[in-house]
Design an enzyme around this catalytic site. Structure first.
Site, mmCIF file in Angstrom:
data_model
loop_
_atom_site.group_PDB
_atom_site.id
_atom_site.type_symbol
_atom_site.label_atom_id
_atom_site.label_comp_id
_atom_site.label_asym_id
_atom_site.label_seq_id
_atom_site.Cartn_x
_atom_site.Cartn_y
_atom_site.Cartn_z
ATOM 1 N N ARG A 1 0.835 -1.208 0.000
ATOM 2 C CA ARG A 1 0.000 0.000 0.000
ATOM 3 C C ARG A 1 0.870 1.259 0.000
ATOM 4 N NH1 ARG A 1 -5.257 -0.405 0.303
ATOM 5 N NH2 ARG A 1 -5.604 1.557 1.394
ATOM 6 N N THR B 1 -4.926 6.689 -2.289
ATOM 7 C CA THR B 1 -5.981 6.435 -3.275
ATOM 8 C C THR B 1 -6.187 7.650 -4.176
ATOM 9 O OG1 THR B 1 -7.061 4.990 -1.692
ATOM 10 C CG2 THR B 1 -8.383 5.715 -3.531
ATOM 11 N N ARG C 1 0.673 5.511 -7.740
ATOM 12 C CA ARG C 1 -0.444 6.404 -8.064
ATOM 13 C C ARG C 1 0.014 7.837 -8.333
ATOM 14 N NH1 ARG C 1 -4.085 3.502 -3.574
ATOM 15 N NH2 ARG C 1 -5.115 1.951 -4.890
ATOM 16 N N HIS D 1 -5.040 -1.612 -7.331
ATOM 17 C CA HIS D 1 -5.735 -1.905 -6.071
ATOM 18 C C HIS D 1 -4.842 -2.787 -5.227
ATOM 19 C CE1 HIS D 1 -8.672 -3.430 -3.184
ATOM 20 N NE2 HIS D 1 -8.138 -4.601 -3.420
ATOM 21 N N GLU E 1 -9.950 -11.393 -0.670
ATOM 22 C CA GLU E 1 -9.798 -11.014 -2.073
ATOM 23 C C GLU E 1 -9.014 -12.058 -2.869
ATOM 24 O OE1 GLU E 1 -8.141 -7.080 -1.678
ATOM 25 O OE2 GLU E 1 -10.107 -6.195 -1.273
#
Length: 156
Positions: free
Chosen positions: A88, A94, A105, A118, A129
């Protein structure tokens, strides 16, 4: 306590369309994480709904479903020390405008709705997931280091 973990990562349809898959994988591998499962797929209705189940009923839910199904994704299982938090961190916020310089990102996304990648937000989410996209038999965790491979080859 931090330890070896598995996490789920998906290069989203915009990342696949923009041909960023190799660059994104490279960043995880360069950091020292192992890719133990990898495949490109078109997300089914069942997978999309399971993936975004916690957002059902929210105003943006249908847009999430439509987006994740707008093209193929590249799904992967990433393993390593503190993988959930580490991955992350490599991905960045995000919202790409708030992502640290040098993160995936910040470097590749322009708007939050199309933020390229993601990653699971917890070990529990990762387990859930991963099961949506992979059978346990598809996850390869028996890697050998190069010296083991060479020794086996020379002994054959």
């Amino acid at each position: 306590m931090r330890s070896e973990e598995r996490t789920f990562v998906a290069v989203k349809p915009d990342g696949v369309q923009r041909e960023l898959v190799g660059e994104i994988i490279k960043r995880f591998e360069t950091k020292g994480y192992k890719i133990t499962a990898l495949k490109m797929l078109q997300v089914s209705d069942e997978q999309a709904r399971a993936h975004y189940a916690e957002h059902e009923g929210r105003p943006f839910y249908n847009r999430l479903i439509k987006y994740i199904q707008s093209g193929p994704i590249v799904a992967m299982v990433v393993e390593g020390y503190n993988a959930v938090a580490g991955v992350r961190h490599l991905m960045g916020s995000t919202d790409p405008d708030k992502a640290e310089v040098g993160t995936i990102r910040a470097d590749f996304a322009q708007v939050m709705e199309y933020n390229v990648v993601h990653g699971s937000d917890s070990v529990e989410s990762a387990e859930r997931e991963i099961k949506i996209y992979f059978d346990e038999s598809e996850i390869y965790d028996k890697r050998k280091c190069m010296s083991e491979l060479v020794t086996e080859y020379l002994d054959a």
